[in-house]
Design an enzyme around this catalytic site. Sequence first.
Site, mmCIF file in Angstrom:
data_model
loop_
_atom_site.group_PDB
_atom_site.id
_atom_site.type_symbol
_atom_site.label_atom_id
_atom_site.label_comp_id
_atom_site.label_asym_id
_atom_site.label_seq_id
_atom_site.Cartn_x
_atom_site.Cartn_y
_atom_site.Cartn_z
ATOM 1 N N GLN A 1 0.981 -1.156 -0.066
ATOM 2 C CA GLN A 1 0.035 0.048 0.006
ATOM 3 C C GLN A 1 0.671 1.127 0.028
ATOM 4 O O GLN A 1 0.468 2.276 -0.079
ATOM 5 C CB GLN A 1 -1.071 0.099 1.207
ATOM 6 C CG GLN A 1 -2.067 -1.167 1.366
ATOM 7 C CD GLN A 1 -2.583 -1.391 2.718
ATOM 8 O OE1 GLN A 1 -2.773 -2.388 3.173
ATOM 9 N NE2 GLN A 1 -3.175 -0.043 3.010
ATOM 10 N N GLU B 1 -12.561 4.508 6.157
ATOM 11 C CA GLU B 1 -12.793 3.588 7.218
ATOM 12 C C GLU B 1 -13.931 4.133 8.230
ATOM 13 O O GLU B 1 -13.923 3.434 9.326
ATOM 14 C CB GLU B 1 -11.310 3.911 7.774
ATOM 15 C CG GLU B 1 -10.211 3.253 6.704
ATOM 16 C CD GLU B 1 -8.983 3.744 6.935
ATOM 17 O OE1 GLU B 1 -7.894 3.317 6.747
ATOM 18 O OE2 GLU B 1 -8.785 4.795 7.677
ATOM 19 N N ARG C 1 -8.108 -0.997 8.411
ATOM 20 C CA ARG C 1 -9.322 -0.139 7.957
ATOM 21 C C ARG C 1 -9.379 0.985 9.141
ATOM 22 O O ARG C 1 -10.447 1.529 9.447
ATOM 23 C CB ARG C 1 -10.308 -0.737 7.626
ATOM 24 C CG ARG C 1 -11.315 -0.220 6.762
ATOM 25 C CD ARG C 1 -12.159 -0.830 5.881
ATOM 26 N NE ARG C 1 -13.014 0.016 5.148
ATOM 27 C CZ ARG C 1 -13.537 -0.702 4.053
ATOM 28 N NH1 ARG C 1 -13.767 -1.967 3.958
ATOM 29 N NH2 ARG C 1 -14.099 -0.018 3.076
ATOM 30 N N CYS C 2 -8.430 1.845 9.570
ATOM 31 C CA CYS C 2 -8.531 3.039 10.383
ATOM 32 C C CYS C 2 -7.358 3.819 10.401
ATOM 33 O O CYS C 2 -6.314 3.277 9.936
ATOM 34 C CB CYS C 2 -8.701 2.575 11.887
ATOM 35 S SG CYS C 2 -7.470 1.771 12.744
#
Lengths: 191, 804
Positions: free
Chosen positions: B233, B750, B380-381
């Site tokens: 990523q 998110e 996802r945060c």
Amino acid sequence: MTSLFEEISDPTPDDVPVNRVAITVNGQKRTADVEPRLLLAHFLRQGLKLTGTHTGCDTTNCGACTVLMDGKPVKSCTVLAVQAEGREVVTVEGMASGSELDSVQEGFKDEHALQCGFCTPGMMLAARALLNENPDPTEDEVRFALSGNLCRCTGYQNIVKAVLWAAAKDRGEDPTQAVEKYTAKQKGANQ
Amino acid sequence: MTQTADPRAGAPAPVDEIKIGGLGASRRRVEDNRFLRGKGNYFDDIVLPGMLHMEILRSPMAHARIKSIDASRAWAIPGVRLILTGEALATRNLGWMPTLSYDTQAVLATDKVRFQGQEVAAVIADDPYIAKDAVTAIQVEYEPLPPIVNPEQAVAPGAPIIRDDKLGQTDNVVFDWEVGDQAGTEAAFATADVVSRLQLHYPRSHPCPLEACGAIADYDRATGKLTAYLTSQAPHIVRAAVALIAELPEHQIRIISPDLGGGFGNKVPIYPGYVVAILASILTERPVKWVEDRTGNLISTGFGRDVYLDGQVAMRKDGKILAVKMNTLSDHGAFFADAQPSKFKIGLMHSAFASYDIPYAHMASRGVYTTKAPGGVAYRCSFRVTEAMFFQERMVQAAADDAGIDQAEFRRINFVKDDDFPHRTPYGFLTDSGQYNKCLELALKEIDYEGFLKEQAEARKQGRLLGIGISTMTEPLGAGNSREYDILGIKMFDSAELRVHMTGKAMLRTGAKTQGQGHETTWAQIVAHELGLPAEDIVVEEGDTDTAPFGMGTYASRSTPVAGAAIAMAARKVKAKARKIAAHLLEVSEEDVEWELGRFYVRSQPARGVSIQETALAAYSNMPDGLEPGLEAVSYYDPPNLTWPFAAYVCTVEIDPETGVWDVLRFVAVDDCGVRINPLIVEGQIQGGLTEAYAMASMQFITFDADGNCIGSNFMDYLLPTAWETPGWELHEVVTPSPHHPIGAKGVGECATVGGPAAFVNAVVNALSHLGVRNIDMPMLPDRVYEALTKRTDVSGAPPVKTD
């Protein structure tokens, strides 16, 4: 040693068994000498370079490797290539004809039913198999038919819409209206 | 009667921004065209000539000393080209590598194994089947050591030191860190009418993208260039790290992150498999591919959460919160490998209570080593914000119950007010904007809050268990700014490079990296909004460090807040140059040139104008004297602040008292993520995020038994919801633009995963509140709920897992 990786390998030792298989893939008959342990998923990916079939787990749970074998969805990571001998296999690459997409593919695009795209080929083939059997499925029937395919991105809601879209299109109805009808019913009605 | 001449007479009709795919258009995604045909380009789809295949041998034990490794049987298998062990790596100074949090991590174990699934050896062979055969033929002799599966065991007297490799490490503590005003908080607690306390565990979870990790390393001895296709990523961070770890010059390293089958934070760290594959390619001078299997992914790569909370809220009788205390105890596994800004040891945990106007707060955080996989990634945060908001919303519900105030009313009393922005949070953040009450009221109206409470009371009389849960969260998205945020010293900005070709078509590259978010679609929309070029005329490219401008990648919902802003700024630079060209073409001075979408015109004569495409052509064929040819710009954007989206999630559930199974009746989500670039994609992100929230609340977690065995290392144990279980989502929106973002957008990817879990748990706990139940740890498995409702007790889910 499987011949699929023969490009650079040493000669296959004599004690490695090899079978010749003939499998019709996307309408084309393909033959190869393979080890009996070779998975159908690897036959398709490495052997035929049909890399649209993905593998996301090793336990037949995720369904990313779903292909159609004689019209039925199977998880190609737990089918051996030798088991597909003489069968007809359809992969995602065989869904569209030329520039014309399958209605399921169209529905997935229109309803934003994919994000990373990794589960998409398997998901679409599972959906195609459903619609071939049941041209007018309910939401529950769609959800049940896709319950062998995991998606981490979309939350499935748009996938359900996409399949209903495709079903309506296949039946010659207005797909957008079918989705709107579903969306309206959705409100306040999980149960 | 005189008629005023139409000033626009003769001018072309204004460009319709939605038609050209600009801001606010639900444009269908361009990347879909290849994904739908099975023509995506994931790393495992790439085949290089002469490529070898790598497989990793993993430790079966959680904690053990390696006595010997015998690979002779593996070497005897035809087709095996190379076997690497920790010893072989150590001779090249690669036995250990730095983590993203200034710790070290074993690449291949040399002395001990410190978690089940740790990388011990690697085989490189002609095909993956042979590599797998050979891995199983390696014999390792282990001397077992006691496993440690939770923080209590880690700090118990006499606990074995897990990191005996680290000089001066005399216990299993990773860090002690605190933030906030302790004296002010204590003083406020002393004056409180009510103090509410809640203790719970946010279980270990795994981002589990459907595509696991992997690499193809391709070192070319002749040119000295290393090309590595990685599931990353953040490819530029990897390039920098490889330059440091592998001591290769940075200009000779090309990291390509091709299509990613999801990321969710899992693909931010640098994993041993990448390093070993690179070394193997250098040693064999052949491309080496490593495809991580699902078990390897779940058992060894970056997990999220695993934090224990002891939280207290001090209140007045009327429900006004006076102060908050949070003690967190986090389990980091064997190596402190959190992917997070270096200044903050427990990520942005202290973003907690940002939704509320609270004068004092204090947080003390301790992190410990255990014999579990390392990680602590931003699943996802935005760096532990999921925990922060879960703790906040669980504490708020407990506090409302303890104060005897309705949970919606309790939030209204304590919300930050609309005119109170920018607002300083009790732990020191500055939130940018929001309409918290408006979001909550909309959600309550949609779910018919009052009506449901009546229904719930009626149902209880009949023995039915209905519950309603609220979660009102805000979260800091878009790290930087660079003053506060860096990873390994690299400041957290991002970048965009826009090249407009002479026919008005354009190429855009950014330092972000899409992994399903649809950057190829939305980034073009930002350019369309700024320049009036149709979105379909702009191609977006990311993930190749040889071509993309340096950026920090995509995680923590930072793409739109940071890279998205850089795109707008790059487009504005292009527009500024195009304006000079337009003045030249229109033969007026630049000050007399006005802009409307897609077109410059002479202020006094709107009909006299040139399109942006005409200026592009002139930039290469008819430039004014003294102006550089070409039409392109690079922008590096260092955000002035984080963006703070807000969401109100309301969930209703019914529990079956006979089984403990709970069903979602309805879930209403009101999201305010500022200006929405592509509403279709935003909604897709929210639906996906809610589903991951539902997953964590209902079934998805990784736990350990007392022997340190990982429970949850395959999809039989690690349960992900399917289409069948997943509820439907009802989405609504409020728009409060970010005041400091160039187009007013905020992060959103998110929010739902961050804010969602508390809504489910609050709903289930609400259904059981009359039985005195205050907490059930996630996931709320039916047996846990059944235990809570039959024994009228809280239920802990902390490891080791209970065995019958």
